[in-house]
Design a protein around this motif. Sequence first.
Motif, PDB file in Angstrom:
ATOM      1  N   UNK A   1      28.288  -0.107   0.650  1.00 15.71           N
ATOM      2  CA  UNK A   1      29.233   0.331   1.822  1.00 15.71           C
ATOM      3  C   UNK A   1      28.522   0.636   3.192  1.00 15.71           C
ATOM      4  N   UNK A   2      28.940  -0.094   4.117  1.00 15.95           N
ATOM      5  CA  UNK A   2      28.262   0.344   5.086  1.00 15.95           C
ATOM      6  C   UNK A   2      28.776   1.528   5.803  1.00 15.95           C
ATOM      7  N   UNK A   3      27.789   2.232   6.617  1.00 14.74           N
ATOM      8  CA  UNK A   3      28.243   3.602   7.186  1.00 14.74           C
ATOM      9  C   UNK A   3      28.995   2.978   8.542  1.00 14.74           C
ATOM     10  N   UNK A   4      29.711   4.235   9.195  1.00 17.47           N
ATOM     11  CA  UNK A   4      30.190   3.775  10.141  1.00 17.47           C
ATOM     12  C   UNK A   4      29.425   3.124  11.528  1.00 17.47           C
ATOM     13  N   UNK A   5      28.324   3.506  11.707  1.00 19.42           N
ATOM     14  CA  UNK A   5      27.346   3.011  12.659  1.00 19.42           C
ATOM     15  C   UNK A   5      26.981   1.537  12.356  1.00 19.42           C
ATOM     16  N   UNK A   7      28.707  -0.467  10.722  1.00 18.71           N
ATOM     17  CA  UNK A   7      29.772  -1.411  10.654  1.00 18.71           C
ATOM     18  C   UNK A   7      29.954  -1.867  12.002  1.00 18.71           C
ATOM     19  N   UNK A   8      29.485  -1.099  13.085  1.00 18.72           N
ATOM     20  CA  UNK A   8      29.784  -1.503  14.518  1.00 18.72           C
ATOM     21  C   UNK A   8      28.419  -2.475  15.028  1.00 18.72           C
ATOM     22  N   UNK A   9      27.490  -2.487  14.281  1.00 22.76           N
ATOM     23  CA  UNK A   9      26.171  -3.126  14.445  1.00 22.76           C
ATOM     24  C   UNK A   9      25.117  -2.417  14.394  1.00 22.76           C
ATOM     25  N   UNK A  10      23.976  -2.979  14.992  1.00 16.98           N
ATOM     26  CA  UNK A  10      22.537  -2.449  15.213  1.00 16.98           C
ATOM     27  C   UNK A  10      22.404  -2.112  16.291  1.00 16.98           C
TER      28      UNK A  10
END
Length: 64
Positions: A1-5, A7-10
């Motif tokens: 599961x991706x963290x919030x950061x 999820x919005x990209x690198x």
Amino acid sequence: MLCTECQSGYHAPYDRFERVAANPKMPAYLMRCKVCGALWNETSGPPVLITRTEARWLYPQARI
């Protein structure tokens, strides 16, 4: 599961990433998020989120 950061990209803050491997033939770097473990392929273009399977193919020497 991706963290919030992730999820919005690198993006910054970049200190949340660690370099796991390098491929000097490209040049490219395999980066891992210290928060969620997401793997990013950092090249001369925009960094791309990749799977563990893709990472193993691109960076066979990496321990992931």
